[in-house]
Enzyme design. Sequence first.
Site, PDB file in Angstrom:
ATOM      1  N   TYR A  32       1.084  -1.352   0.072  1.00 22.57           N
ATOM      2  CA  TYR A  32       0.237   0.154   0.157  1.00 22.57           C
ATOM      3  C   TYR A  32       0.397   1.088  -0.238  1.00 22.57           C
ATOM      4  CZ  TYR A  32      -2.713   4.020   2.431  1.00 22.57           C
ATOM      5  OH  TYR A  32      -3.604   4.828   2.665  1.00 22.57           O
TER       6      TYR A  32
HETATM    7  N1  UPG Z   1      -5.189  -1.993  14.690  1.00 19.70           N
HETATM    8  C1  UPG Z   1      -4.849  -2.755  15.748  1.00 19.70           C
HETATM    9  N2  UPG Z   1      -6.709  -3.341  15.405  1.00 19.70           N
HETATM   10  C2  UPG Z   1      -7.863  -2.957  14.623  1.00 19.70           C
HETATM   11  C3  UPG Z   1      -7.145  -2.324  13.438  1.00 19.70           C
HETATM   12  C4  UPG Z   1      -6.313  -1.527  13.884  1.00 19.70           C
HETATM   13  O1  UPG Z   1      -4.564  -2.954  16.283  1.00 19.70           O
HETATM   14  O2  UPG Z   1      -8.561  -4.115  14.528  1.00 19.70           O
HETATM   15  C5  UPG Z   1      -3.619  -1.626  14.900  1.00 19.70           C
HETATM   16  C6  UPG Z   1      -3.548  -1.231  13.604  1.00 19.70           C
HETATM   17  O3  UPG Z   1      -1.911  -2.145  13.069  1.00 19.70           O
HETATM   18  C7  UPG Z   1      -2.221  -0.058  13.594  1.00 19.70           C
HETATM   19  C8  UPG Z   1      -2.793   0.504  14.820  1.00 19.70           C
HETATM   20  O4  UPG Z   1      -3.957   0.124  15.380  1.00 19.70           O
HETATM   21  O5  UPG Z   1      -0.740  -0.609  14.321  1.00 19.70           O
HETATM   22  C9  UPG Z   1      -3.154   2.145  13.763  1.00 19.70           C
HETATM   23  O6  UPG Z   1      -4.358   1.443  12.982  1.00 19.70           O
HETATM   24  P1  UPG Z   1      -5.438   2.416  11.776  1.00 19.70           P
HETATM   25  O7  UPG Z   1      -6.433   3.008  12.510  1.00 19.70           O
HETATM   26  O8  UPG Z   1      -6.289   1.140  11.060  1.00 19.70           O
HETATM   27  O9  UPG Z   1      -4.180   3.059  10.915  1.00 19.70           O
HETATM   28  P2  UPG Z   1      -3.184   2.603   9.602  1.00 19.70           P
HETATM   29  O10 UPG Z   1      -2.443   1.392  10.240  1.00 19.70           O
HETATM   30  O11 UPG Z   1      -2.161   3.567  10.859  1.00 19.70           O
HETATM   31  O12 UPG Z   1      -2.997   3.376   8.767  1.00 19.70           O
HETATM   32  C10 UPG Z   1      -4.167   4.589   8.105  1.00 19.70           C
HETATM   33  C11 UPG Z   1      -5.515   3.958   7.622  1.00 19.70           C
HETATM   34  C12 UPG Z   1      -4.027   4.380   6.442  1.00 19.70           C
HETATM   35  C13 UPG Z   1      -3.451   5.256   5.828  1.00 19.70           C
HETATM   36  C14 UPG Z   1      -2.272   5.979   7.103  1.00 19.70           C
HETATM   37  C15 UPG Z   1      -1.054   6.886   7.308  1.00 19.70           C
HETATM   38  O13 UPG Z   1      -5.503   2.769   6.706  1.00 19.70           O
HETATM   39  O14 UPG Z   1      -5.100   4.503   4.642  1.00 19.70           O
HETATM   40  O15 UPG Z   1      -2.273   5.929   4.658  1.00 19.70           O
HETATM   41  O16 UPG Z   1      -3.409   5.685   8.070  1.00 19.70           O
HETATM   42  O17 UPG Z   1      -0.810   7.106   8.758  1.00 19.70           O
END
Ligand code: UPG
Length: 361
Positions: free
Chosen positions: A162
């Site tokens: 991604y």
């Molecule tokens: N996470 C969990 N459990 C869940 C979902 C997420 O532990 O059910 C964790 C995930 O692995 C990560 C953190 O929480 O470590 C934040 O996750 P999330 O809120 O889904 O955002 P990111 O993975 O940081 O990604 C987001 C967007 C992406 C964008 C990015 C920019 O999904 O499209 O490009 O932020 O930093």
Amino acid sequence: HIDVPGRSAPSGNTPGGSGKAVVTGAAGFIGCHLVTALRDGGTDVVGIDRRDTWEDGETERAGDRGSLRAVHGDLVSLELEPLLSGVGTVFHLAALPGVRPSWTRFPEYLHCNVLATQRLMDACARTGVRRVVVASSSSVYGGPGESGTMSEDQVPSPLSPYGVTKLAAERLALAFAARDDISLDVRALRFFTVYGPGQRPDMLITRMIRAALEGAPLAIHGDGTQIRDFVHVSDVVRALTLAGAVDGPAAASPYGGGSGGGSGEVLNIGTGNSVSVNEVLALTAELTGRTPDARYGPARAGDAAATAADTGRARERLGFTAAVDIRTGLAGQIEWARHTPAPAPPAPSAPSAAGVRTTAG
Ligand code: UPG
């Protein structure tokens, strides 16, 4: 080309004041908020999205509120030139977002994030669009630099497919800005983790709030010590409108500024204050009065251990500073979630591409 500060822009070039703008990914999380803000500011909007919930239609201007022309379709196959005519600024938010599924669905990511961007930029170049604001992502970085933050000057090293496609999209747009035969300004905004009302259902904060309010289990990827710079969607929308204002501050640029060509620059959009997943969990428990049933599992491939925005350049170039802190923003999203039913999950028999979100976040 460098904009002259204070110069009055020709009609059609001032999102937030008047004129006409295109928003791709208009039905997505950030797109919905941006379309509302632009129309509230008197801008007529052409909103493009490929998801089924977005149907072709027209909403007229009402009072000071701008009109909306909704266009359903895929940027890779739509006839784009007629949609871009008379448009000052294009906000390109359409993308297939999400870090973790990108290992298994790479052709879709290529289609939505890279091919779509190339086709849009090519059409912008041919129709004389003045400015394109591209949604990029902190996931282009990999990890923070020696300073502990992610700075626009550091060498990008995405950790996920991604992130690779978002970097490609950003670079494609900047390559158009560097062309000497057209005058197209590009601002690539690297959003950190965006949250707020309407946040995508696959993202942490949405899931965490639902877990607290409904008692459903919450899977945590890893030990919860990973940190994110969570930035509120209202701040992101403000950054977008600042970046889209063609009569805004001049952009000095390593990508352009010579005779004929446009200018291009990359700007982080974050708060400068990162917090861990565990801290957000504790805050959610405090604000809802219910501790989510968190189940810790393995970390996911491609997930950054830390994101942390260096916010200096956005402050200098756009005058942008995030206004919403995590406690305030989380409380607002909890309040919104209490009054908003969770969307129905997709039908189990649906093919994998159905229900695909086409907007960056
Ligand atoms: N996470 C969990 N459990 C869940 C979902 C997420 O532990 O059910 C964790 C995930 O692995 C990560 C953190 O929480 O470590 C934040 O996750 P999330 O809120 O889904 O955002 P990111 O993975 O940081 O990604 C987001 C967007 C992406 C964008 C990015 C920019 O999904 O499209 O490009 O932020 O930093």
